[in-house]
Design an enzyme around this catalytic site. Structure first.
Site, short mmCIF file in Angstrom:
data_model
loop_
_atom_site.label_atom_id
_atom_site.label_comp_id
_atom_site.label_asym_id
_atom_site.label_seq_id
_atom_site.Cartn_x
_atom_site.Cartn_y
_atom_site.Cartn_z
N ARG A 12 97.11 12.39 -31.25
CA ARG A 12 97.47 11.04 -31.47
C ARG A 12 96.10 10.03 -31.05
O ARG A 12 95.32 9.60 -31.88
CB ARG A 12 98.91 10.79 -31.21
CG ARG A 12 99.15 9.19 -31.83
CD ARG A 12 98.62 8.02 -31.41
NE ARG A 12 99.15 7.72 -29.88
CZ ARG A 12 98.37 6.81 -29.35
NH1 ARG A 12 97.75 5.92 -29.64
NH2 ARG A 12 98.75 6.58 -27.95
N HIS A 204 92.61 4.94 -20.11
CA HIS A 204 91.43 5.33 -20.58
C HIS A 204 90.13 5.30 -19.31
O HIS A 204 90.51 4.67 -18.41
CB HIS A 204 91.11 4.10 -21.91
CG HIS A 204 91.79 4.50 -22.95
ND1 HIS A 204 91.63 5.31 -24.17
CD2 HIS A 204 93.18 4.31 -23.24
CE1 HIS A 204 92.62 5.59 -24.82
NE2 HIS A 204 93.56 4.62 -24.53
N CYS A 237 90.99 3.41 -29.31
CA CYS A 237 91.77 2.77 -30.17
C CYS A 237 91.02 1.94 -31.10
O CYS A 237 89.74 1.21 -30.68
CB CYS A 237 92.75 1.72 -29.54
SG CYS A 237 93.59 0.45 -31.00
N ASN A 246 90.64 8.77 -23.56
CA ASN A 246 91.54 8.84 -22.44
C ASN A 246 91.02 9.64 -21.39
O ASN A 246 90.27 10.32 -21.47
CB ASN A 246 92.86 9.56 -22.93
CG ASN A 246 93.65 8.58 -24.05
OD1 ASN A 246 93.26 8.60 -25.17
ND2 ASN A 246 94.54 7.93 -23.77
P1 HMG Z 1 99.91 -5.34 -41.94
O1 HMG Z 1 99.03 -5.03 -43.08
O2 HMG Z 1 100.33 -6.45 -41.49
O3 HMG Z 1 101.45 -4.48 -42.83
O4 HMG Z 1 99.78 -4.22 -40.95
P2 HMG Z 1 102.27 -5.06 -44.01
O5 HMG Z 1 103.56 -4.83 -43.86
O6 HMG Z 1 101.62 -6.15 -44.54
O7 HMG Z 1 101.78 -3.78 -44.98
C1 HMG Z 1 100.75 -3.73 -45.76
C2 HMG Z 1 100.54 -2.27 -46.40
O8 HMG Z 1 100.69 -1.16 -45.34
C3 HMG Z 1 101.66 -2.07 -47.46
O9 HMG Z 1 101.37 -1.29 -48.35
C4 HMG Z 1 102.77 -1.30 -46.72
O10 HMG Z 1 103.55 -0.64 -47.40
C5 HMG Z 1 101.88 -0.40 -45.84
P3 HMG Z 1 100.71 -1.76 -49.61
O11 HMG Z 1 101.73 -2.50 -50.31
O12 HMG Z 1 99.39 -2.68 -49.19
O13 HMG Z 1 100.31 -0.63 -50.56
N1 HMG Z 1 102.43 0.01 -44.61
C6 HMG Z 1 102.70 1.28 -43.97
N2 HMG Z 1 102.24 2.33 -44.63
C7 HMG Z 1 102.66 3.64 -43.85
N3 HMG Z 1 103.25 3.68 -42.68
C8 HMG Z 1 103.50 2.32 -42.16
C9 HMG Z 1 103.23 1.23 -42.72
N4 HMG Z 1 103.78 -0.17 -42.20
C10 HMG Z 1 102.93 -0.80 -43.52
N5 HMG Z 1 104.14 2.29 -40.83
C11 HMG Z 1 100.96 -2.50 -39.15
C12 HMG Z 1 100.81 -4.16 -39.88
C13 HMG Z 1 101.80 -2.76 -38.09
C14 HMG Z 1 101.23 -1.51 -40.33
C15 HMG Z 1 99.43 -2.20 -38.93
O14 HMG Z 1 98.86 -3.16 -38.07
C16 HMG Z 1 99.38 -0.97 -38.28
O15 HMG Z 1 99.49 0.19 -38.73
N6 HMG Z 1 98.64 -0.95 -37.09
C17 HMG Z 1 98.65 0.26 -36.12
C18 HMG Z 1 97.31 0.21 -35.60
C19 HMG Z 1 97.11 1.63 -34.75
O16 HMG Z 1 97.46 2.35 -35.18
N7 HMG Z 1 96.39 1.29 -33.61
C20 HMG Z 1 96.26 2.59 -32.79
C21 HMG Z 1 97.63 2.67 -31.99
S1 HMG Z 1 97.94 1.71 -30.52
C22 HMG Z 1 97.05 2.35 -29.17
O17 HMG Z 1 96.02 3.42 -29.40
C23 HMG Z 1 97.27 2.07 -27.89
C24 HMG Z 1 97.98 2.88 -27.13
O18 HMG Z 1 97.20 4.35 -26.98
C25 HMG Z 1 98.23 2.41 -25.63
C26 HMG Z 1 96.87 2.13 -25.05
O19 HMG Z 1 95.92 2.67 -24.89
O20 HMG Z 1 97.17 1.01 -24.20
C27 HMG Z 1 99.30 3.45 -27.70
MG MG Z 2 95.61 4.74 -25.70
#
Ligand code: HMG
Ligand code: MG
Length: 307
Positions: A12, A204, A237, A246
């Protein structure tokens, strides 16, 4: 011998930042190889928006093909993600928020309070077999707002700790923390009465301090739930500029085992597990043990392919 738990997050966190598309079959082979090295619990993918993280758009294809004996975790950011995850039978669910609002605004398009409320609402309908994790990112520094006040971190952790979450994973999202920072936070958490058995540390390794941070956490308490890491030190990220991978699982396993702490992981198998992915990415990962072991084989594979 003391045992230390490791949560492998390579499939992931390790892959989400990679631009080169990786076929689902290659990811599955990677996950199987990680399992075979002795890692029982793996965070396998995210049900996030494919527009935001294209690399993990195949989550719904991948999850049903996983070996049933794997304790597979998935990351979900919102109700749509939870619905997609449940539809393919995922029930070890990680949700996410952060101590810094500037980060949640870029990473989730939500303020910190919205992100925390959303994350906790996803935990409300808990199935009988469910396991739940909450990530609290940016517990030291934010890529957009700089140093995050300890009071903000503790307030977010307190809110999360009041939920049904089994696990709270504290993210040094951009890999800036030093052992002194970790000591300060670890001691503050214990003073707050947060049960260390629920806390995972997610370092990380941007500045090479991640392993020292693990040891500092262990120095403060040996009761933490465990440590997240990523095979070959892949990771980062896409919404945290400047973050490197990481902590490499190879480096973590090597150090803990040599110092008499059992991980249950076979280091040689682990080093081999990421080779196909590294070859696919045509580069070596940043983890020093992992890349050191893997790089010569990967370079040979690349040279052979070029001939
Ligand atoms: P948004 O653009 O505000 O979402 O994003 P929305 O609700 O307006 O939807 C926009 C479009 O996305 C729509 O589709 C939704 O249906 C679709 P359209 O009508 O335009 O065709 N959609 C989805 N599709 C599939 N699965 C979903 C989903 N949600 C909406 N779940 C949102 C808001 C939260 C979706 C977006 O910001 C997002 O996906 N963010 C995730 C980013 C991410 O994955 N970052 C990396 C992970 S975090 C990390 O790495 C940190 C961690 O490792 C810990 C650390 O290191 O600190 C965990
Ligand atoms: Mg992370």
């Amino acid at each position: 011998m003391t045992a230390v738990r490791i949560r492998e997050v390579g499939p992931r966190d390790g892959l989400q930042n990679e631009a080169t598309p990786i076929p689902t079959e290659t990811k599955l082979a990677f996950i199987r190889a990680l399992m075979d090295s002795g890692l029982p619990e793996i965070e396998v993918t995210s049900f996030v928006s494919p527009k935001w993280v294209p690399q993990l758009a195949d989550a719904a294809e991948l999850v049903p093909q996983l070996p049933p004996e794997l304790r597979a975790w998935v990351l979900v950011p919102n109700a749509k993600g939870l619905e997609r995850a449940r539809a393919v039978g995922a029930y070890r669910i990680a949700v996410l928020t952060a101590a810094s609002s500037a980060f949640t605004e870029r990473n989730l398009n939500m303020t910190r309070d919205e992100a925390t409320a959303t994350a906790l609402s996803l935990l409300a309908e808990r199935g009988p077999n469910d396991a739940q994790r909450v990530y609290v990112s940016t517990v030291f520094d934010c890529p957009y707002a700089g140093r995050v006040p300890l009071a903000d971190v503790l307030a977010t952790v307190r809110a999360v700790a009041a939920s049904s979450a089994d696990e709270i994973s504290l993210g040094d999202t951009i890999g800036t923390a030093t052992p002194g920072d970790v000591r300060e936070l670890a001691q503050a958490l214990l003073r707050e009465g947060i049960a260390p058995q629920r806390i995972w540390w997610h370092f990380h390794d941007t500045r090479g301090t991640a392993l020292a941070n693990v040891y500092e956490a262990l120095h403060v308490s040996s009761d933490w739930a465990g440590f997240d890491s990523s095979a070959a030190g892949l990771g980062g990220c896409p919404y945290a500029p400047g973050a490197a991978g990481n902590l490499a699982t190879e480096d973590l396993v090597y150090a803990l085992e040599r110092d008499g702490m059992a991980t249950g992981v076979n280091l040689d198998r682990l080093a081999r597990a990421s080779e196909p992915i590294l070859a696919q990415l045509l580069r070596t990962g940043p983890g020093s043990t992992g890349s050191g072991r893997a790089s010569s084989r990967v370079q040979r594979a690349i040279l052979a392919a070029e001939r």
